[in-house]
Motif scaffolding. Structure first.
Motif, PDB file in Angstrom:
ATOM      1  N   ARG A  32       0.837  -1.197   0.000  1.00  0.00           N
ATOM      2  CA  ARG A  32       0.000   0.000   0.000  1.00  0.00           C
ATOM      3  C   ARG A  32       0.879   1.256   0.000  1.00  0.00           C
ATOM      4  O   ARG A  32       1.700   1.436   0.899  1.00  0.00           O
ATOM      5  N   ASN A  34       2.136   5.087   0.534  1.00  0.00           N
ATOM      6  CA  ASN A  34       1.832   5.968   1.663  1.00  0.00           C
ATOM      7  C   ASN A  34       2.442   7.363   1.538  1.00  0.00           C
ATOM      8  O   ASN A  34       2.688   8.028   2.537  1.00  0.00           O
ATOM      9  N   ALA A  81      -2.974   9.229   1.688  1.00  0.00           N
ATOM     10  CA  ALA A  81      -1.745   8.447   1.585  1.00  0.00           C
ATOM     11  C   ALA A  81      -1.829   7.601   0.325  1.00  0.00           C
ATOM     12  O   ALA A  81      -2.781   6.838   0.148  1.00  0.00           O
ATOM     13  N   HIS A 171      -5.005   1.468  -3.545  1.00  0.00           N
ATOM     14  CA  HIS A 171      -5.159   2.491  -2.506  1.00  0.00           C
ATOM     15  C   HIS A 171      -6.226   2.136  -1.467  1.00  0.00           C
ATOM     16  O   HIS A 171      -6.542   2.949  -0.588  1.00  0.00           O
ATOM     17  N   CYS A 193      -9.547   8.244   3.747  1.00  0.00           N
ATOM     18  CA  CYS A 193      -8.892   9.496   4.151  1.00  0.00           C
ATOM     19  C   CYS A 193      -9.391   9.882   5.538  1.00  0.00           C
ATOM     20  O   CYS A 193     -10.564  10.224   5.699  1.00  0.00           O
TER      21      CYS A 193
END
Length: 204
Positions: A32, A34, A81, A171, A193
């Motif tokens: 993932r 970031n 991120a 994401h 988020c």
């Protein structure tokens, strides 16, 4: 230049899909990303890129009767991120796809933050041909395109939305579409988020 740009877009999309399929086959999960992603900056960049984009006839992708509206201009959007280049590719794919199928009216980029759900939503709305209910089930698959009207006037091999789906999965988000034939479409990219990264710098 137009042919070179379209070829580069196609090769990039194919490579991204190939990497995604290889990871799935090997049972590996992508890490993932970031890094801070500022969608106000990305929308500004994508708007400029789209203004310069051309179709297969080397004509402007943005039709004379279509206005591209960046509603993120001068707006501070919560940072997420993620992977900035891939988010740029996502938005560019969605915006140029909307431009291809919009003959008049507008293509707009908007954003909203749901603090309760911890979600940042990026909308790409057009006043184009719209997508049938059946077509909406297929368009996120690789090599699929909606077949409305004279498809000879459009280009591409149906990779853009499949790549967008892969980017959203990377994401931890998702992509959805609301559309009606003859009335246009809205594609929404939903990103996790929590607001902890603060607000991004505004761009005009």
């Amino acid at each position: 230049k137009g042919c070179a740009a379209r070829l580069l877009d196609m090769v990039t999309n194919i490579m991204d899909l190939a990497q995604h399929e290889k990871r799935k086959k090997d049972g590996n999960c992508a890490v993932r990303p970031n890094l801070p992603v500022n969608f106000s900056a990305i929308a500004n960049e994508v708007t400029t890129m789209t203004d310069m984009a051309v179709d297969k006839m080397n004509k402007s992708l943005l039709k004379p009767a279509v206005r591209l509206v960046n509603n993120l201009a001068n707006l501070q959007v919560p940072l997420i991120a993620g992977d900035p280049p891939k988010c740029t590719q996502l938005l560019y794919n969605l915006v140029t796809n909307a431009c291809k199928f919009t003959e008049r009216g507008r293509v707009s980029i908007s954003a909203r933050y749901d603090q309760e759900q911890n979600v940042l939503e990026i909308d790409i709305t057009d006043t184009g041909k719209g997508i049938s209910k059946e077509g909406q089930k297929r368009i996120f698959q690789a090599f699929e395109q909606e077949q409305n009207g004279d498809t000879r006037s459009f280009q591409g091999i149906g990779l853009g939305l499949a790549v967008c789906t892969e980017i959203m999965e990377l994401h931890g988000g998702h992509l959805r579409v609301v559309s009606e034939l003859g009335k246009g479409s809205t594609f929404t990219a939903c990103f996790p988020c929590d607001g902890s990264l603060g607000l991004g710098e505004a761009f005009d």
